[in-house]
Design a protein around this motif. Structure first.
Motif, short mmCIF file in Angstrom:
data_model
loop_
_atom_site.label_atom_id
_atom_site.label_comp_id
_atom_site.label_asym_id
_atom_site.label_seq_id
_atom_site.Cartn_x
_atom_site.Cartn_y
_atom_site.Cartn_z
N VAL A 1 0.81 -1.22 0.00
CA VAL A 1 0.00 0.00 0.00
C VAL A 1 0.85 1.28 0.00
CG1 VAL A 1 -2.00 -1.11 1.06
CG2 VAL A 1 -0.32 -0.01 2.52
N VAL B 1 -2.45 3.25 -0.69
CA VAL B 1 -3.60 3.55 0.17
C VAL B 1 -4.33 4.78 -0.35
CG1 VAL B 1 -2.40 4.97 1.91
CG2 VAL B 1 -4.34 3.57 2.59
N ALA C 1 -5.36 1.01 5.61
CA ALA C 1 -5.91 0.29 4.47
C ALA C 1 -6.81 -0.85 4.95
CB ALA C 1 -4.78 -0.26 3.60
#
Length: 126
Positions: free
Chosen positions: A49, A68, A97
Protein backbone atom coordinates in the motif's frame (compact mmCIF):
# COMPACT_ATOMS: atom_id res chain seq x y z
CA UNK A 1 -7.17 29.22 33.25
CA UNK A 2 -9.84 28.51 30.64
CA UNK A 3 -7.11 27.98 28.04
CA UNK A 4 -5.47 25.36 30.24
CA UNK A 5 -8.78 23.49 30.63
CA UNK A 6 -9.34 23.65 26.88
CA UNK A 7 -5.87 22.25 26.18
CA UNK A 8 -6.33 19.45 28.75
CA UNK A 9 -9.74 18.51 27.32
CA UNK A 10 -8.35 18.56 23.78
CA UNK A 11 -5.42 16.39 24.85
CA UNK A 12 -7.81 13.95 26.54
CA UNK A 13 -9.94 13.69 23.39
CA UNK A 14 -6.86 13.03 21.25
CA UNK A 15 -5.62 10.32 23.62
CA UNK A 16 -9.07 8.69 23.79
CA UNK A 17 -9.41 8.71 19.99
CA UNK A 18 -5.91 7.24 19.56
CA UNK A 19 -6.63 4.47 22.07
CA UNK A 20 -9.97 3.68 20.40
CA UNK A 21 -8.37 3.45 16.93
CA UNK A 22 -5.53 1.28 18.26
CA UNK A 23 -7.88 -1.30 19.78
CA UNK A 24 -10.29 -1.14 16.82
CA UNK A 25 -7.44 -1.85 14.41
CA UNK A 26 -6.17 -4.75 16.53
CA UNK A 27 -9.66 -6.28 16.37
CA UNK A 28 -10.06 -6.15 12.58
CA UNK A 29 -6.55 -6.92 11.30
CA UNK A 30 -4.10 -9.64 12.35
CA UNK A 31 -0.57 -8.38 12.91
CA UNK A 32 1.83 -11.06 11.71
CA UNK A 33 5.50 -11.53 12.46
CA UNK A 34 7.81 -11.95 9.49
CA UNK A 35 7.78 -15.76 9.84
CA UNK A 36 3.98 -15.90 10.03
CA UNK A 37 3.75 -13.54 7.07
CA UNK A 38 6.16 -15.67 5.01
CA UNK A 39 4.18 -18.81 5.85
CA UNK A 40 0.93 -17.49 4.40
CA UNK A 41 1.51 -14.71 1.91
CA UNK A 42 1.80 -16.99 -1.14
CA UNK A 43 -1.75 -18.26 -0.56
CA UNK A 44 -3.14 -14.74 -0.12
CA UNK A 45 -3.46 -11.52 -2.08
CA UNK A 46 -0.26 -9.62 -1.26
CA UNK A 47 -0.82 -5.86 -1.44
CA UNK A 48 1.85 -3.17 -1.03
CA UNK A 49 0.00 0.00 0.00
CA UNK A 50 3.01 2.31 -0.35
CA UNK A 51 3.27 4.92 -3.09
CA UNK A 52 4.61 3.83 -6.53
CA UNK A 53 8.07 5.38 -6.03
CA UNK A 54 8.50 3.44 -2.76
CA UNK A 55 7.27 0.25 -4.45
CA UNK A 56 9.72 0.64 -7.34
CA UNK A 57 12.63 1.17 -4.95
CA UNK A 58 11.98 -2.33 -3.58
CA UNK A 59 9.03 -4.58 -2.75
CA UNK A 60 8.26 -8.10 -1.57
CA UNK A 61 8.39 -10.56 -4.44
CA UNK A 62 4.87 -11.15 -5.78
CA UNK A 63 3.27 -8.04 -4.29
CA UNK A 64 0.82 -5.82 -6.17
CA UNK A 65 1.05 -2.08 -5.65
CA UNK A 66 -2.26 -0.49 -4.66
CA UNK A 67 -1.35 2.69 -2.76
CA UNK A 68 -3.60 3.55 0.17
CA UNK A 69 -4.26 6.88 -1.58
CA UNK A 70 -5.86 4.95 -4.50
CA UNK A 71 -7.47 2.15 -2.52
CA UNK A 72 -11.05 3.46 -2.66
CA UNK A 73 -10.92 3.61 -6.47
CA UNK A 74 -9.11 0.28 -6.91
CA UNK A 75 -10.85 -1.83 -4.27
CA UNK A 76 -12.49 -4.00 -6.95
CA UNK A 77 -9.02 -5.39 -7.78
CA UNK A 78 -8.98 -7.16 -4.39
CA UNK A 79 -11.17 -10.24 -3.93
CA UNK A 80 -13.16 -10.25 -0.67
CA UNK A 81 -13.32 -14.06 -0.54
CA UNK A 82 -9.53 -14.58 -0.28
CA UNK A 83 -7.12 -13.59 2.50
CA UNK A 84 -5.51 -10.18 2.08
CA UNK A 85 -1.94 -9.56 3.29
CA UNK A 86 -1.02 -5.89 3.47
CA UNK A 87 2.22 -4.10 4.13
CA UNK A 88 3.65 -0.59 3.97
CA UNK A 89 6.93 0.92 5.11
CA UNK A 90 6.29 0.73 8.87
CA UNK A 91 2.77 -0.60 9.46
CA UNK A 92 0.69 2.57 9.84
CA UNK A 93 -0.66 2.85 6.29
CA UNK A 94 -1.42 -0.87 6.07
CA UNK A 95 -3.51 -0.50 9.23
CA UNK A 96 -5.50 2.34 7.65
CA UNK A 97 -5.91 0.29 4.47
CA UNK A 98 -7.21 -2.65 6.54
CA UNK A 99 -9.78 -0.37 8.18
CA UNK A 100 -10.99 0.81 4.75
CA UNK A 101 -11.25 -2.76 3.47
CA UNK A 102 -13.03 -3.94 6.63
CA UNK A 103 -15.68 -1.26 6.19
CA UNK A 104 -16.34 -2.66 2.70
CA UNK A 105 -16.84 -6.20 3.97
CA UNK A 106 -13.37 -7.76 3.75
CA UNK A 107 -12.84 -10.12 6.68
CA UNK A 108 -9.53 -12.02 6.42
CA UNK A 109 -7.05 -9.13 6.77
CA UNK A 110 -3.44 -9.35 7.94
CA UNK A 111 -0.51 -6.98 7.91
CA UNK A 112 3.23 -7.26 8.40
CA UNK A 113 4.51 -6.23 11.83
CA UNK A 114 7.03 -3.42 11.39
CA UNK A 115 6.35 -3.15 7.66
CA UNK A 116 8.75 -3.46 4.76
CA UNK A 117 11.65 -1.94 6.67
CA UNK A 118 11.66 -5.04 8.92
CA UNK A 119 11.33 -7.51 6.01
CA UNK A 120 14.27 -9.89 5.60
CA UNK A 121 12.87 -12.06 2.79
CA UNK A 122 13.17 -11.86 -0.98
CA UNK A 123 12.62 -8.47 -2.59
CA UNK A 124 12.43 -7.15 -6.13
CA UNK A 125 13.57 -3.76 -7.36
CA UNK A 126 12.86 -2.06 -10.66
Amino acid sequence: METLYFILILLGVIIAYSAFMYFYQRRIVKTLTEDEFKAGYRKAQLIDVREPNEYQAGHILGARNIPVSQLRMRMKEIRPDKPVYLYCQSGARSGRAAQMLHRKGYKDLSHLQGGFKKWGGKIKTK
